[in-house]
Design an enzyme around this catalytic site. Sequence first.
Site, short mmCIF file in Angstrom:
data_model
loop_
_atom_site.label_atom_id
_atom_site.label_comp_id
_atom_site.label_asym_id
_atom_site.label_seq_id
_atom_site.Cartn_x
_atom_site.Cartn_y
_atom_site.Cartn_z
N LYS A 126 0.81 -1.39 -0.11
CA LYS A 126 -0.05 0.04 0.09
C LYS A 126 0.89 1.26 -0.06
O LYS A 126 0.46 2.29 -0.72
CB LYS A 126 -1.10 -0.07 1.06
N LYS A 212 -4.95 -10.24 -6.59
CA LYS A 212 -5.97 -10.76 -5.92
C LYS A 212 -7.17 -9.80 -5.92
O LYS A 212 -7.26 -8.58 -6.36
CB LYS A 212 -5.87 -10.61 -4.35
N LYS A 215 -11.25 -4.64 -3.35
CA LYS A 215 -12.36 -3.77 -3.56
C LYS A 215 -11.68 -2.54 -4.06
O LYS A 215 -12.25 -1.31 -4.25
CB LYS A 215 -13.11 -3.60 -2.18
P1 TYM Z 1 -10.68 -6.85 4.24
O1 TYM Z 1 -11.59 -6.13 4.39
O2 TYM Z 1 -9.66 -6.47 3.18
O3 TYM Z 1 -11.09 -8.23 3.88
C1 TYM Z 1 -12.07 -9.17 4.64
C2 TYM Z 1 -11.94 -10.80 4.55
O4 TYM Z 1 -11.93 -11.07 3.30
C3 TYM Z 1 -10.58 -11.84 2.89
N1 TYM Z 1 -10.21 -11.55 1.38
C4 TYM Z 1 -9.99 -12.39 0.32
N2 TYM Z 1 -9.77 -13.79 0.64
C5 TYM Z 1 -9.64 -14.62 -0.53
N3 TYM Z 1 -9.60 -13.69 -1.84
C6 TYM Z 1 -9.60 -12.58 -1.91
N4 TYM Z 1 -9.36 -11.92 -2.95
C7 TYM Z 1 -9.77 -11.59 -0.83
N5 TYM Z 1 -9.88 -10.47 -0.54
C8 TYM Z 1 -10.20 -10.24 0.89
C9 TYM Z 1 -9.53 -11.11 3.94
O5 TYM Z 1 -8.38 -11.99 3.87
C10 TYM Z 1 -10.26 -10.91 5.13
O6 TYM Z 1 -10.54 -12.37 5.69
N6 TYM Z 1 -7.51 -6.05 7.88
C11 TYM Z 1 -8.25 -6.94 7.66
C12 TYM Z 1 -9.76 -6.46 8.45
C13 TYM Z 1 -9.48 -6.95 9.76
C14 TYM Z 1 -9.47 -8.17 10.56
C15 TYM Z 1 -9.23 -7.80 12.09
C16 TYM Z 1 -9.23 -9.51 10.18
C17 TYM Z 1 -9.11 -5.85 10.85
N7 TYM Z 1 -9.19 -6.44 12.01
C18 TYM Z 1 -9.04 -8.74 12.75
C19 TYM Z 1 -9.43 -10.47 11.23
C20 TYM Z 1 -9.00 -10.22 12.43
C21 TYM Z 1 -8.88 -6.37 5.91
O7 TYM Z 1 -8.71 -5.31 5.68
O8 TYM Z 1 -9.65 -7.38 5.42
#
Ligand code: TYM
Length: 350
Positions: A126, A212, A215
Site C-alpha cells: 500500500k 487478488k 475492492k
Molecule cells: P478485508 O476487509 O480486506 O477483507 C475481509 C476478509 O476477506 C478476505 N479476502 C479475501 N479472501 C480471498 N480472496 C480474496 N481476493 C480476498 N480479499 C479479501 C480477507 O483475507 C479477510 O479475511 N485487515 C482486515 C480486516 C481486519 C481483521 C481484523 C481481520 C481488521 N481487524 C482482525 C481479522 C481479524 C482487512 O482489511 O480485511
Amino acid sequence: MRVVSGIQPTGNLHLGNYLGAIRNWVRMQDDMEDANLAQAAEGGSAHNQCLFFLADLHAISMPHDPAELKKGTLEMAAALVACGIDPAKSVLFNQAQVPQHAELQWLLGGTARMGWLNRMTQWKDKAGKNREGQSVALFTYPVLQAADVLLYQATHVPVGEDQKQHLELARDIAQKFNNDFASEDAPVFTLPDPIVPPQAARIMSLRDGSKKMSKSDVSDMSRINLADNADEVMKKVKKAKTDPEPLPGEEKGLEDRPEALNLVTIYAALTDRSVNDVLGEFGGEGFGTFKPALGEMLVETLRPISARFNELLEDREALDAILARGAAQAREIAVPTLGATYEALGLVRG
Ligand code: TYM
C-alpha cells in the site's frame, strides 16, 4: 472456542471476501451454535462464541470520505447479515463503538517492534515507494488488528490468505507481551490461530490472475460484488480474462494458467468440490461451455444474498439497533482483558 474476525467497511463485499472469509464465518457460527445447544442439552454451560466486526477504525488509515464510510458501515453490516451472520447467534458490531480496541492498540504499541511492522507485505504494497507520505495509521494498522483479536482472547480467526501475516504478527505481539509482563501460568493474552479455507484462500482478479480480487481495484470488471445483478454477473464472467486452450483434466495442467485456475477455483469453492473434481467434469471443454456454467452457479448463489441485502438496507433503524446491541456485548467481553493489560503494565487507574 472464541472466533473473532473483521472486514473493512469500504467498498462492496465481493466474491473474494465471501469465499475467502465470510462463508467460513457463517459456517463457524452455525457449528458453534450447534455445539452450544448440544452442550446445553447435556446440562453443561456453553462457552463457544463468535464476534464479527466492521473494521471502521482501520478504514481511516487511507484517504477516505466520512459520508461514504458511514454509508459503507451500514451497508457492510447489512451484507454480513444477508450472507448469514445472525445477530442472535453472533456478536456483530463496528470497532468505533467499542473504544477498547483503540485503547488496547496503544497499550500494545510498547510491545510491537518497528522492524516487525516494516516487514508487513500489506504495508509495503500500500505504501509503495512513498512511505514518508503515508499515514501513521497505515503503518500501525497491524497493531490495531492484533488488538482486535487479543482483546477478546480469540482462539480462532477465519481470514483469507492475505491476512495470515497480520495474524502471525498478533501472535508475536501476544507472545512478547506475555513473556515481558505476565507469568507463565497466568498469560494476559491467548495466541490466536488463523483459519484459512483450503479452497478459495485467494480469489484473484477477473482481469489479471496475478492480482487478488480487491475492492480497491479501479476496474469494477475485476470483481464480482455480492450486490451485482444477474446481468452484471454474467457479463463479468463472460469478459473475464482467459486463454484459448480447453480445460485440462487435472489441476497440474493449470500451473501456468492463473486466470483459468482462478475461474475453476471459484466454481469448485461455490460447489464445495475440489479443483480436480471440477476438471473431471469440464476437462476437454472450452470456456464457451465453462463460463456460462460458472455464471449460472454464481447467479444462483448470489440471488438470495442480494435480495436479503436490499431488504435489510430499507430498515436503517434495525441495522443501527443490531450494531448498538453487538457493541454493548463486545464492550462487556473486552473490559476484563483491557483491565488485565493496564495492570500488567503497571499503569495506575485509581
Ligand atoms: P478485508 O476487509 O480486506 O477483507 C475481509 C476478509 O476477506 C478476505 N479476502 C479475501 N479472501 C480471498 N480472496 C480474496 N481476493 C480476498 N480479499 C479479501 C480477507 O483475507 C479477510 O479475511 N485487515 C482486515 C480486516 C481486519 C481483521 C481484523 C481481520 C481488521 N481487524 C482482525 C481479522 C481479524 C482487512 O482489511 O480485511
